[in-house]
Design a protein around this motif. Sequence first.
Motif, short mmCIF file in Angstrom:
data_model
loop_
_atom_site.label_atom_id
_atom_site.label_comp_id
_atom_site.label_asym_id
_atom_site.label_seq_id
_atom_site.Cartn_x
_atom_site.Cartn_y
_atom_site.Cartn_z
N LEU A 7 41.97 -22.18 -14.89
CA LEU A 7 43.53 -21.40 -14.54
C LEU A 7 44.11 -22.44 -13.54
N THR A 8 45.19 -22.82 -13.74
CA THR A 8 46.10 -23.72 -12.66
C THR A 8 47.06 -23.06 -12.26
N GLN A 9 47.65 -23.43 -11.03
CA GLN A 9 49.10 -22.92 -10.65
C GLN A 9 49.61 -24.16 -9.80
N ALA A 10 50.67 -24.96 -10.11
CA ALA A 10 51.21 -25.86 -9.28
C ALA A 10 52.04 -25.18 -8.10
N ASP A 11 51.69 -25.68 -6.93
CA ASP A 11 52.53 -25.10 -5.64
C ASP A 11 52.62 -26.25 -4.60
N GLY A 12 53.72 -26.71 -4.48
CA GLY A 12 53.73 -27.80 -3.53
C GLY A 12 54.07 -27.68 -2.14
N ARG A 13 53.98 -26.66 -1.67
CA ARG A 13 54.23 -26.32 -0.46
C ARG A 13 53.56 -26.87 0.65
N PHE A 14 52.23 -27.32 0.54
CA PHE A 14 51.52 -27.86 1.45
C PHE A 14 50.73 -29.16 0.85
N PRO A 15 50.50 -30.08 1.26
CA PRO A 15 49.87 -31.13 0.83
C PRO A 15 48.26 -30.91 0.71
N LEU A 16 47.74 -29.67 0.12
CA LEU A 16 46.51 -29.08 -0.07
C LEU A 16 46.25 -28.82 -1.33
N ALA A 17 44.84 -28.50 -1.90
CA ALA A 17 44.67 -27.90 -3.15
C ALA A 17 43.37 -26.74 -2.81
N SER A 18 43.39 -25.78 -3.44
CA SER A 18 42.36 -24.98 -3.23
C SER A 18 42.07 -24.63 -4.53
N ILE A 19 40.48 -24.69 -4.52
CA ILE A 19 39.69 -24.73 -5.98
C ILE A 19 38.60 -23.78 -5.84
N ARG A 20 38.57 -22.73 -6.86
CA ARG A 20 37.53 -21.77 -6.82
C ARG A 20 36.67 -21.55 -8.20
N LEU A 21 35.37 -21.85 -7.99
CA LEU A 21 34.55 -21.47 -9.59
C LEU A 21 33.97 -20.04 -9.43
N TYR A 22 34.37 -19.24 -10.11
CA TYR A 22 33.71 -17.69 -10.49
C TYR A 22 32.66 -18.05 -11.31
N VAL A 23 31.56 -17.22 -11.21
CA VAL A 23 30.50 -17.27 -12.00
C VAL A 23 29.94 -15.70 -12.02
N ARG A 24 29.86 -15.12 -13.33
CA ARG A 24 29.54 -13.68 -13.62
C ARG A 24 28.19 -13.43 -13.20
N ALA A 25 27.67 -13.79 -12.17
CA ALA A 25 26.20 -13.85 -11.61
C ALA A 25 26.22 -13.26 -10.22
N GLY A 26 25.85 -12.12 -9.91
CA GLY A 26 25.84 -11.41 -8.90
C GLY A 26 24.78 -10.48 -8.86
N SER A 27 24.63 -9.63 -7.52
CA SER A 27 23.09 -8.90 -7.52
C SER A 27 23.24 -7.93 -8.62
N GLY A 28 24.29 -7.40 -8.96
CA GLY A 28 24.39 -6.66 -10.17
C GLY A 28 23.81 -6.75 -11.43
N TRP A 29 23.80 -8.33 -11.65
CA TRP A 29 23.05 -8.72 -12.81
C TRP A 29 21.45 -9.00 -12.54
N GLU A 30 20.98 -8.78 -11.40
CA GLU A 30 19.51 -9.11 -11.26
C GLU A 30 18.53 -8.09 -11.57
N GLU A 31 17.54 -8.58 -12.17
CA GLU A 31 16.22 -7.56 -12.33
C GLU A 31 15.73 -7.22 -10.95
#
Length: 920
Positions: free
Chosen positions: A87-111
Motif C-alpha cells: 500500500l502506498t500513498q504519496a504525500d509531499g508535505r514533508f521531505p520524509l517517508a514513513s514505512i511500516r511492515l505488518y505481519v500477522r504474527a502476534g501473541s494471539g497466534w502463539e502456542e
Amino acid sequence: MRLIVWTLLASLFLFGGCDYMGTIERMDREQRAAERSAERTPAPTPPADGFVRDGADEAASVAGDAIADGDAAQPRITILENGMTVLTQADGRFPLASIRLYVRAGSGWEEEREAGISHFLEHMAFKGTDRRAPGQVAGEIEGAGGSMNAGTSFDYTVYYVDVPKDAWRLGIDILHDMTVNPSLDPDEFESERQVVVSEIEMGEDTPGRRQFKALQEMVWPETSYGRPIIGFRETLAEMTPEDMRAYLRRLYQPRSMLLVAVGDIDHAEVLQKTRTLFGPLRNQGPLTRPVELPLPLFSGPVVRVEHGNWNKAYLSLAFPVSGLKRQEAVGLELLAQLLGGGQSARLPRKFRYEQQMVDQVSAFSMTLERGGMFVIQAVCDADKAETFVRALAEEMAGLSPHDFGPDEMARAKLQLEDALYRSKETLSGLAGKLGYFTFFEDGQVSEDNYLFSLRTADAETLGGVMDEYLRSDRLASVLLLPEGTELSGDALAEGVREIWASPAETAARHETGARGEVEVVELDGGVSVVLMPDATLPYAAMDIVWPGGGVLEPQGAEGLAAFTSNYLGKGAGGRTTTQLQDYLADRAASVGASARRDAFSVSARYPARFAAEVLPIVRDMILDPAFSGDELGRVRQEQLAAIKQREDQPLGLAFRRIFPFLFEGPGYGTHHLGIPESVSAFQPDDAKAFFERQRSAPFVLSACGVFEREAVLELARDLAARTGPRRSVEIAPPVWKDERQATAHLPGRNQTHLVKIFPAPGLNSPDAPALALLKEALAGQSGILFRELRDRQGLGYSVTAMLWQTPDSGFLAFYIGTDPDKAEQALAGFEETVESLSREPLPVAEVERAQNLMRGDYWRDRQTLGSRSGEAAGLKARGLPLDFNETLLDKAGKATPEDVAAVASRILRLDKAYLFTVTP
C-alpha cells in the motif's frame, strides 16, 4: 475510533517490543520540544493510527478542501504474486517517508509453550541479520537521519521506519532483511533473553501493566489472549533459536504481510523495490483463520485485590466484548467516549469534579480480531477505593442509554470523528491508520462504514451494547492497593453483585492549503506575534508563552506555577468548569494552561471553523480567570494525586527529584509539582497573585494553521493592553549544588535506575551543536550506550542518553534501568564509555549517523501544527531566533569528529558528575 485506543494502550500497558525503549529514547527529544513549546497540559491522546478516506462524505470534504496538492493522492494497493500486499500513498508535505511492515504474527497466534516468542523475535530482528551485524540495522537507519522501532500486539507485529525521503529504499531493505533474514546468533539470543526478562520486571513495576496482565488472565482464561504479550520467564527460559526459526517459517509468510509506504515517494518505484525484495518469498503452509472467542469465558463479578508499595489505589474494570469486525464496535466506542473519553464525559464529571472521589477516571473500548475489552480505569486515594467501587456500581446499574442528551451525543461523535482526521497531521500517523484499516478491516470502505455508523448511532445503538456487554455477571476487576489497606476482593465483588441489577432487569430498564510565509509582528512592551499559515488541514494551534513559570514562585511556594496553570482551566469568563469543558468539547477544541520551570503558557487547539468561538475562551482564561473557591479543593487534590502517581513509578520518581538534587534556587531547584505541604496550603489568592505577576511579563503569541490574521492580532493587542504595564522577568542560570550523589528508594520494585549527570553548557554556547551530536552518538538503538551496555553486556532493557538545556546551562545524562545486582557493572559501563570517548575521536561514520539522526528528528518533531506553534512561541519567549533550531542543525552538520571529541573531553568529567539512583 479503535485506533485511538491502540495509541493509549501502547503507552500504558499493551504492546510488547521496543515501543517502551522508544518512549525512553524520545524523552530527550521531547525535552528539546519542551524548550520550544508551551504544551504541557493533559489532552486527549491523538490517534497514531486510523484511516484517511477519499473525501466522499461531508466531513472528509471539509478537510479535503484545505489539503495541499502534495497530499491529494489516494492510497494505492497492489497484491504481489505471492499474496503480499503493498500500500502506498504519496504525500509531499514533508521531505520524509514513513514505512511500516505488518505481519500477522502476534501473541494471539502463539502456542502455550511459545508464550512471548513473537515479542522476543521482534527483539532479535534488531540483533543482526545474515547481512548485517548486531546494531547495524538501527545504525544504518539512524545514520541516514531516520528512526525505527517495532511493536508486538496480540494479532500482529509491526516494524516501522521514518526516514528522509531519499532513504526510503534503505528503509524497505532494512525491513526485509530484519524480518526475513534474522541471524538468531546464539550468543545474541541469550543476551537478548536477559533483556526481555528485564523488560518483564520493568512492566511489573508499573501499575497499568500489572493491572492489564491480571485482566487478561481473568477476561480470557486459558486462551492465547490471556497470556501476556511479553511472555513468561519460564517460557522464555526454554526458548531456543530453532524454536524461533520454526515460528518464523510458520507465520512470517508473504500472504501474512502488508507493507505501507507514505510520504514523498513514488508508487511504481516502491512497488518495484518491494517486489524485488519480497517477491521471491514463498508461503510455507496453510494459514488458520482467526476464530472469535465465545462469550462469556468466566462468570462474574470477579474482583482481584493486590497489595504493594503504592501511594494510590489503581482500579481497572473490564467487560469482555466482541471482536473488531462486529457492528457493535462503533456503539462501544461511542459509549466509552460518553462515559470517560474526556473531562466533560459522564464519569469524570461526576466522580472527579463533582464528588472529588477520584483523581482520574476514564473509559475505552479495545477490540481485537477475536475479542476485546470494555475498560473503565480510575486512580484514587486508598481510603476512597471501596466507596468509589460501590458508587461506580450504582452508576452503571442505573445507567440508561436515554440518559445521554443530544448535546452529549453530538459532542462525543464530534470528538471521535475529529480524532480520526487529526491523525493525518503526521506521515507516521497516516501510515499507521492506513495500514491498520487495510490489514484488519476492509480498507477504505471501513472508514466509510465507521463514519456512517457513528453518525447514525442513537440510544438504541447504546442500549444494544449495554445490554449485551456491560453486565455485572461479566465484570472482571483488578484493584492495586497500598500495603496495609484492608479490602477483600470477594467482599467487593459481593457488594457489586448486591448493587447491580441482573441482566434481565437492566434490559427492561432500557426499554422504557499549502503553508504560507512566517510573519512576525512586534507590539509595544516586548510583545510579539508569530503567524505561520498552513492550509494542509482545517485546524489551528495557538500558543501564548511568558517567561517565568517556576522561577517566579515565592520562597516556600514550590509547585505554585503548576497549581496556577491547573486552576486557570477551572472556569473563566463567567463559565464554570463544567460549562467551559462542555463548550470546548462541543467544538472538538482544547484550551489549557501549563507551567515549566522557566515559562508559563496557555495553548489552544481547535478546528478552524470554530475560531470565533474559541478565541474568546483564550481571552477569558487570561483576562477573567475564575479562581473560584469552590474549585480549590479539586485543584489541590489533582496536584497531590499527580505527585503520588509520579512517585509510584521509578522513572517518574527519578525525574521528579533530580532537579532539586542538582540545583539551588526557585524554578530549577524545586519540585515542579511542589511538595504536599506547600500544595495543601495554597489559596485562591496565591494563584491570583502569581498569575497577575506572570501575565504582566512580555509574551509571545504564535498561531499555526488556518486562521484569520486580524483576529489573531486583535487578540494579542487586547491581551497586551489589558495585562500591562509589562514587567520583565530575569531568569538566572541554574546554580549547581555541591552534593553529587543521592538515592531514592521505591520498595517492592524489581530494578535499579541509574542516572549519571554531567553539567553542560546551554543552548547559547558555541559548543551546543557538537554537544547535540555527542548526545545523538550516545543515544538511540545503535548508539554507543545501547550497543555497549544492552547489546554487548545485556545489562538492561532501557539504556539511553538525554540532553537538557536552558539558554545558559544544561546537562547531559546517561540512563539505565538494570537489575540491582548489575548496578555496579552498569556504572562501570558508564565510566568505560567516558574513558573510550576521551581516548580518541569518534569514527566519521558515527558522527555522520548523529548528524543524520538530528535532521530526521527535527522534521519528525515539527510535523503537527501544535509542535510548530509551540516551537515558535517557546524560542522567541526565551530570546532565541525563530530559526535557532535550523541554525543549530546546520552547524551540527558541519561539525567534525574532533569538534565532538573536544566537547566530550570538556563535559564528560567523572570527577564533576552527579549520580541519582532509584533502588527497590
